[in-house]
Motif scaffolding. Structure first.
Motif, short mmCIF file in Angstrom:
data_model
loop_
_atom_site.label_atom_id
_atom_site.label_comp_id
_atom_site.label_asym_id
_atom_site.label_seq_id
_atom_site.Cartn_x
_atom_site.Cartn_y
_atom_site.Cartn_z
N LYS A 114 0.82 -1.27 -0.01
CA LYS A 114 0.02 -0.19 -0.03
C LYS A 114 0.87 1.04 -0.10
O LYS A 114 1.98 1.22 0.49
N PHE A 169 1.30 4.58 1.81
CA PHE A 169 0.78 5.41 3.07
C PHE A 169 1.12 6.95 2.81
O PHE A 169 1.86 7.40 2.59
N SER A 213 -4.01 4.98 4.13
CA SER A 213 -3.43 4.42 2.64
C SER A 213 -4.08 5.48 1.52
O SER A 213 -5.45 5.94 1.70
#
Length: 830
Positions: free
Chosen positions: A379, A381, A397
């Protein structure tokens, strides 16, 4: 100081006050003060201008032009003064140097020194002014000496004889038209003669690397040269002995300098943003500082306010000292841009989030990355937060619109908070409860009970995308910034809206070079992308894509002040109005490349130089072409602030701006406060009270006058045995000012025990008042804590060093006693 666009500012270094501003209306490549300080020479295109040095006082027109010196056929690149301030030598891109005299001298004209095959980098005078050293970009150095013509001199017996020896110390006399003889000094003999010749030709053999900068110390004869390969060398003149060579970087060295004693060398690299101070004799670094390679994104203060952490697009996390402004540790574990940093565990742990899909924890005692938080799937961030206890770490995210929760102790993923329908732009934990607030592009701010299995407590709807949120220090209010230029205040406990501030007119945007509309008609960028509360929770600070940072009062919803973070005209978006004459069919002239800069010169000398630079050079070589290729454009960074944060002490706030890390502090100068003053309240009355041993009266009167030297005088005059009595009798209205004074004294005073006695007495006697007014006195108490923590660290370090020293001395004593015993035994045996 002069910017690239030619705008100069005159600053008093001691008082740190801007005295005047001036615009040279052109690119300035070099500016030098004369050794006597009366003039300064500045390059202006093909000309050299000499200006009178302004005074230290404010004047209506401090910059006065003394004289203009023409002669070069191309832009002047450097200028250097002679040690007696009577002459100066210039270098140009036309591959020549010229020697000028400040004032007109009969029989002396400008001397042209030609022979180089590349642009001149710098030129210097020797200490005796007999020699001029010129250095060009093709790594060649010429030593020019003046050979005196044959002249008639008169010896001591009165007979005339011929003398053409330039090293002769015989004093010449010239016959004037009226028959009088005028003696000339040695400097006149050397510089008045125009017969300059090349005495030596030398080459800097550094694998055909180009010379970028050079500096010379006439007193010691040290010549320091920086090359495009990142190598620097030191040569001893006039013998041209290479005494030191070292590679300090993989990129070019843009500037160098030698200190007055010749022991330290300073180097600067523009591409890396690096500053080095090198002691070449011992081959050690005196100072090594480097900023972020790309833009700085986030900034955070440690709980005691002593350290500042920053993260940038280069994937690095740097920790700076708030007192000295130096970076003392750099973490380079991230592989992508850093989007969030935060201190936890009383400043012993630093957290950072990045677009590489990791959240990392750093130990601020051993300076290592001791834990990395990951997700099952990669992901990106975009935000970071940690609860007040330091046990829970949360990251928002950008692509999956989720919030991930980890345990600090184990590093395991505890929960995934889902509910947002857009990228999570900001996260913030309440300081009093374990409640997490999140802002998203889905027009909502949500609060989550992290320890209650991620239950969504409240949803606050907005009219536009939420870009930033911040909790008030008491945890009862939330402020959110939206894309439509509003600051929305919410009651976090009851979930109701308290007020809205329209900030679109307060941001003060500047017009970019590519904007088709004026600033007044532009709707974009009229918002804040970063928010923070002050330590007392009364005001809110906001920064965005402009050169201003705004401070608002929460209760009245009024703009208190706008801080200007930069006036550098080299940045885009600084000016509010643009000149329409600078617009062409190919675009703004500021984005075109009408001049030959250093990069194009590098391309000319490189065999495999870039095609863009060669095309521009070919176009300029055609007859009648002035501007070159209109497709060759420059890139100008835009002025903006990506993150703003207030120090826990409330005395400093920081901004991650285009210029780098900016720190703004309260003015510490003495200010006169006329409240509660009468005719009898004077400095003499304070001193009389001190002499009469009236400690409380003297201290209260000095605080009312708000005179720091008087406060220090009356404060230090109190005997330690009387401190508890004076502290108990002190009125509470003077308590905050006295605690702030003690916090400031802890930063610069050595009377540690005396300050501790005062601190304990004040905190003990006024504990109830401090507890009832904790919100108002919070910045002062944090400042006091910062000073005490700093002194505790210094004292602990000193005690450890003394402990090791005592152990060493005891071990040495035991060894000496054993040695004496062995010697005595040997003597008895003998």
């Amino acid at each position: 100081m002069v910017a690239i666009a030619g705008r100069a500012i005159l600053v008093s270094f001691q008082r740190r006050v801007l005295l005047s501003e001036f615009n040279f209306k052109g690119k300035v490549r070099d500016i030098q003060f004369s050794p006597d300080g009366r003039f300064f020479a500045v390059t202006s295109g093909k000309l050299v201008q000499v200006w009178r040095s302004p005074g230290l006082n404010r004047e209506f027109a401090p910059f006065a032009l003394y004289r203009t010196y023409p002669g070069h056929q191309d832009d002047v690149t450097c200028v250097q003064w002679s040690p007696d301030s009577r002459f100066f030598v210039t270098g140009s891109k036309d591959m020549t140097c010229r020697l000028y005299s400040l004032d007109a001298i009969e029989g002396f004209g400008a001397v042209t020194l030609s022979g180089h095959k590349a642009a001149i980098v710098n030129a210097f005078f020797s200490q005796d002014q007999r020699t001029i050293y010129t250095i060009s970009r093709d790594a060649s150095m010429f030593a020019w000496r003046c050979k005196l013509k044959r002249r008639r001199v008169r010896n001591t017996s009165g007979q005339e004889q011929d003398n053409d020896d330039e090293e002769s110390e015989v004093e010449m006399e010239a016959e004037e038209p009226n028959g009088t003889a005028v003696a000339k000094t040695e400097t006149d003999r050397i510089l008045d003669a125009r017969n300059w010749r090349i005495a030596e030709r030398r080459m800097f053999k550094q694998n055909y690397a180009r010379v970028v900068c050079a500096s010379y110390q006439p007193r010691n004869g040290l010549l320091c040269v920086g090359f495009a390969s990142g190598v620097f060398g030191i040569w001893e003149m006039p013998d041209f002995n290479n005494i030191h060579t070292l590679s300090i970087s993989q990129h070019r060295i843009d500037t160098c300098a030698v200190n007055a004693s010749g022991e330290w060398l300073a180097f600067g690299s523009c591409k890396l943003g690096q500053l080095l101070v090198w002691e070449w004799q011992s081959e050690t670094y005196v100072l090594k500082q480097q900023g972020h390679y790309y833009d700085m994104n986030v900034v955070a203060f440690s709980p005691d306010g002593q350290n500042i952490a920053t993260g940038g697009d280069d994937g690095k996390v740097k920790v700076w000292s708030a007192a000295s402004g130096f970076c003392f540790v750099t973490f380079a574990e991230h592989d992508a841009a850093v989007t969030g940093v935060e201190f936890v565990k009383n400043g012993q742990v630093l957290l950072s989030s990045s677009l590489d899909g990791t959240v990392r924890a750093y130990d601020m005692i051993r300076y290592r990355n001791f834990r990395t938080f990951l997700t099952p799937e990669p992901k990106q961030f975009s935000s970071l937060a940690c609860d007040p206890s330091g046990e829970i770490v949360c990251a928002g995210s950008r692509d999956s619109f989720e919030i991930f929760v980890w345990s600090m102790q184990t590093g395991r993923l505890l929960d995934v908070l889902a509910g947002h329908e857009g990228p999570v732009s900001s996260l913030a934990f309440s300081t009093t409860e374990s409640v997490l607030a999140s802002g998203s592009w889905d027009h909502t701010v949500r609060t989550w009970d992290v320890f209650g299995r991620g239950r969504s407590v409240e949803v606050f709807q907005h009219q536009a995308e939420v870009l930033a949120i911040a909790y008030r220090p008491d945890g009862k209010r939330i402020v959110a910034s939206t894309l439509n230029g509003e600051l929305v205040f919410w009651d976090a406990e009851h979930g109701r809206q308290l007020g809205v501030i329209d900030v679109r007119r307060d941001i003060g945007l500047g017009r970019r070079q590519t904007d088709r509309r004026s600033t007044a008609n532009r709707d974009s960028d009229r918002y804040f992308n970063s928010l923070c509360y002050t330590a007392d929770g009364r005001t809110v600070l906001g920064g965005g894509n402009s050169r201003h940072v705004c401070l608002y009062d929460v209760d009245s919803r009024a703009l208190l002040r706008r801080f200007e973070i930069s006036r550098n005209l080299s940045y885009d978006g600084v000016r509010e109005m643009l000149n329409s004459k600078r617009m062409t069919e190919g675009g703004p002239l500021e984005l075109l490349d009408p001049e030959t800069d250093s990069d194009e010169e590098d391309a000319r000398m490189d065999i495999g130089g870039g095609g863009r630079a060669r095309r521009a050079l070919q176009d300029k070589s055609l007859p009648g072409v002035r501007q070159g290729d209109l497709s060759a454009r420059n890139v100008r960074p835009e002025v903006r602030s990506k993150c703003v944060r207030f120090s826990p002490t409330g005395r400093i706030w920081a901004a991650a701006a285009t210029d780098g890390l900016l720190l703004f502090s309260l003015d510490e100068a003495v200010q006169f406060d006329p409240i509660e003053l009468d005719m009898d309240l004077t400095p003499d009355a304070v001193l009389k009270a001190v002499r009469r041993r009236e400690w409380l009266k003297a201290l209260a009167m000095s605080i009312r006058l708000n005179d720091t030297p008087l406060i220090q005088r009356s404060y230090e005059a109190v005997p330690p045995s009387d401190v508890p009595l004076v502290a108990a009798s002190l009125p509470v209205k003077y308590l905050e000012r006295l605690l702030r004074f003690i916090a400031e004294e802890l930063e610069r005073s050595r009377h540690l025990h005396f300050h501790l006695v005062w601190s304990v007495a004040l905190l003990t006697e006024h504990a109830a008042y401090l507890r009832d007014h904790s919100g108002t006195l919070q910045p002062t108490m944090r400042a006091l804590r910062k000073g005490l923590t700093r002194m505790h660290g210094l004292l602990a370090k000193m005690c450890n060093e003394n402990t090791y020293l005592m152990r060493y001395l005891l071990d040495e004593g035991d060894r000496m006693r054993s040695l004496e015993g062995d010697m005595a035994t040997m003597s008895l045996d003998l």
